[in-house]
Motif scaffolding. Structure first.
Motif, short mmCIF file in Angstrom:
data_model
loop_
_atom_site.label_atom_id
_atom_site.label_comp_id
_atom_site.label_asym_id
_atom_site.label_seq_id
_atom_site.Cartn_x
_atom_site.Cartn_y
_atom_site.Cartn_z
N UNK A 120 -5.28 21.26 44.63
CA UNK A 120 -6.72 21.00 44.47
C UNK A 120 -6.96 19.70 43.72
N UNK A 121 -6.19 19.46 42.68
CA UNK A 121 -6.37 18.22 41.91
C UNK A 121 -6.09 17.01 42.80
N UNK A 122 -5.04 17.11 43.57
CA UNK A 122 -4.72 16.00 44.49
C UNK A 122 -5.81 15.81 45.54
N UNK A 123 -6.31 16.95 46.08
CA UNK A 123 -7.32 16.86 47.14
C UNK A 123 -8.66 16.35 46.61
N UNK A 124 -9.06 16.82 45.43
CA UNK A 124 -10.36 16.41 44.86
C UNK A 124 -10.37 14.91 44.55
N UNK A 125 -9.28 14.42 43.99
CA UNK A 125 -9.22 13.00 43.61
C UNK A 125 -8.88 12.11 44.80
N UNK A 126 -8.26 12.70 45.82
CA UNK A 126 -7.86 11.90 46.98
C UNK A 126 -6.62 11.07 46.73
N UNK A 127 -5.93 11.33 45.63
CA UNK A 127 -4.71 10.58 45.28
C UNK A 127 -3.54 11.54 45.35
N UNK A 128 -2.61 11.34 46.28
CA UNK A 128 -1.46 12.24 46.39
C UNK A 128 -0.64 12.27 45.09
N UNK A 129 -0.37 13.47 44.61
CA UNK A 129 0.52 13.69 43.45
C UNK A 129 -0.06 13.24 42.11
N UNK A 130 -1.37 12.97 42.06
CA UNK A 130 -1.95 12.60 40.76
C UNK A 130 -1.94 13.78 39.79
N UNK A 131 -1.73 14.98 40.32
CA UNK A 131 -1.62 16.14 39.44
C UNK A 131 -0.40 16.02 38.52
N UNK A 132 0.59 15.22 38.93
CA UNK A 132 1.79 15.06 38.10
C UNK A 132 1.49 14.40 36.75
N UNK A 133 0.92 13.19 36.71
CA UNK A 133 0.63 12.61 35.39
C UNK A 133 -0.42 13.41 34.62
N UNK A 134 -1.35 14.04 35.33
CA UNK A 134 -2.35 14.87 34.67
C UNK A 134 -1.68 16.04 33.94
N UNK A 135 -0.84 16.76 34.64
CA UNK A 135 -0.18 17.93 34.06
C UNK A 135 0.82 17.51 32.98
N UNK A 136 1.60 16.47 33.26
CA UNK A 136 2.60 16.03 32.28
C UNK A 136 1.93 15.47 31.02
N UNK A 137 0.75 14.89 31.16
CA UNK A 137 0.01 14.40 29.99
C UNK A 137 -0.44 15.57 29.12
N UNK A 138 -0.95 16.61 29.77
CA UNK A 138 -1.35 17.80 29.01
C UNK A 138 -0.16 18.43 28.31
N UNK A 139 0.98 18.49 29.00
CA UNK A 139 2.19 19.06 28.41
C UNK A 139 2.65 18.23 27.22
N UNK A 140 2.57 16.91 27.35
CA UNK A 140 2.98 16.03 26.26
C UNK A 140 2.05 16.18 25.06
N UNK A 141 0.76 16.27 25.31
CA UNK A 141 -0.19 16.49 24.21
C UNK A 141 0.06 17.84 23.54
N UNK A 142 0.40 18.85 24.34
CA UNK A 142 0.73 20.17 23.79
C UNK A 142 1.95 20.08 22.88
N UNK A 143 2.97 19.33 23.30
CA UNK A 143 4.17 19.16 22.48
C UNK A 143 3.82 18.49 21.14
N UNK A 144 2.98 17.47 21.20
CA UNK A 144 2.59 16.77 19.97
C UNK A 144 1.85 17.72 19.03
N UNK A 145 0.95 18.52 19.58
CA UNK A 145 0.19 19.47 18.76
C UNK A 145 1.10 20.51 18.13
N UNK A 146 2.11 20.94 18.87
CA UNK A 146 3.08 21.90 18.33
C UNK A 146 3.81 21.32 17.12
N UNK A 147 4.26 20.08 17.24
CA UNK A 147 4.98 19.44 16.14
C UNK A 147 4.09 19.30 14.90
#
Length: 395
Positions: A61-88
């Protein structure tokens, strides 16, 4: 949408984390100035967003809504990275007292991980990834310029955060005394161990691609369950130390509130000595418990002139013949209160010269036992029988 599209392994933890976030919302509204409350809410929000984003149907859905193939990757990985920082930073908050050094350390963590998130987006924008890959993006583009760096960057960031967090917890665990905090730290350690398995599987699969070996199953089949377990346990680990004591207190108050109900019900015939504020049944439990306790003690004070100490003593001695001392006190106290209520209704106080100022410590210090006896044997409330006669039927 078909049932298979729901991806239950993703949906269940997402709903649990969303529920925890909703439960935390009132606290955030009341104490939004508290940095710890804000940090916990941010952590729950990020964990929930990560789970929502990594669901395969939502990746598409993220890829389809934005029209950019695989843009869900940096979106999801950014959230995961922010989660890691918050945990630390959360672990740092727990370990260290507020200080300038602690604040500087947490700012440094956020700055480093902000730079990593920026790097994720830059490498993705520079990469050529035209084919949407939902399940095997990491291995499919493992040799693609810039996307290769993109994948390695998020894995290394996650791996380092897990190792650092686990190390911080390991050196601190023996100093922790709170059982709730210890339980939370155990969940965190197991979660980080699961995260390391996830990183290891992903790195092995990508290394296989680099060396021409097909280990893709490690990335597509082995890694995802450990990623889910990692995120759930880490989020739960941060929730337990805060929610645990609150839930324990709520259950304790609930038990106390219900336990005092029989005695409170009997004493409702005694009007309070002063007007009481109305408390709704939807009011916080601790407030309702406080009002119930106040009503009981106020009624006890008003019954003091009508209390027959001699009858109480007779009932207690008779009760000891059949029960232990605690139960005997409860039965005798219940009978004495019933007798005092009858005298109160008739307006016939005892001889003031023989009465203490209060109803007596044997009554006031055992109100829970008295209430238990009233719950177990309602016939105890019969006022026509003497305590000695009724004691044979009580409890």
């Amino acid at each position: 949408m078909e049932l298979s599209d729901l991806h239950i392994p993703y949906v269940v933890p997402t709903l649990l984390l969303a529920a925890a976030l909703l439960c935390k919302a009132p606290t955030l509204v009341r104490a939004w100035r508290d940095a710890d409350v804000r940090a916990t809410s941010l952590l729950l929000a990020l964990a929930t967003c990560v789970f929502i984003s990594v669901t395969p149907v939502n990746i598409h859905r993220i890829n389809a809504i934005t029209g950019v193939p695989n843009i869900a990757a940096p979106w999801t990985y950014s959230l995961l990275t922010a989660f890691c920082a918050t945990c630390l930073t959360m672990i740092t908050r727990w370990r260290e007292a507020p200080s300038t050094a602690r604040a500087r350390k947490m700012r440094r963590v956020y700055m480093i991980y902000t730079g990593i998130i920026a790097g994720l987006w830059v490498t993705f924008l520079l990469a050529d990834v035209p084919d949407e890959r939902i399940y095997d993006l990491d291995t499919h583009y493992a040799n693609t310029p810039f996307m290769r760096e993109h994948i390695v960057l998020y894995l290394v960031a996650h791996l380092v955060s897990a190792l650092v967090a686990a190390s911080m917890i390991g050196t601190w665990f023996s100093q922790v005394e709170s059982r709730w905090l210890k339980a939370g730290l155990v969940c965190l350690q197991v979660g980080y161990a699961s995260g390391l398995v996830f990183d290891g599987a992903k790195i092995a699969a990508i290394s296989g691609r680099w060396s021409g070996t097909d280990w893709d199953f490690l990335s597509t089949n082995v890694a995802p369950p450990f990623a889910l377990l990692d995120a759930v346990l880490v989020a739960v680990g941060f929730i337990i130390p805060q929610a645990g004591p609150a839930l324990h207190q709520w259950f304790s108050d609930r038990r106390e509130y219900r336990r005092l109900y029989p005695l409170w019900r009997v004493l409702r015939v005694i009007e309070p000595s002063s007007a009481q504020a109305r408390v709704s049944r939807w009011a916080p439990l601790d407030l309702r418990l406080l009002q119930r306790e106040q009503h009981i003690h106020d009624a006890m004070l008003r019954l003091a002139p009508f209390f027959d100490a001699e009858s109480y003593t007779d009932a207690f001695e008779a009760g000891q013949a059949r029960h232990n001392a605690t139960t005997a006190r409860g039965v005798a106290g219940a009978m004495a209160i019933c007798s005092a209520i009858e005298a109160f209704r008739e307006g016939a106080p005892r001889d003031a010269s023989e009465q203490p100022a209060l109803i007596g410590p044997d009554i006031t210090e055992h109100i829970h036992v008295i209430s238990d006896c009233m719950r177990r044997r309602p016939r105890l409330l019969g006022w026509n029988a003497t305590p000695t006669e009724s004691i044979t039927h009580a409890c």
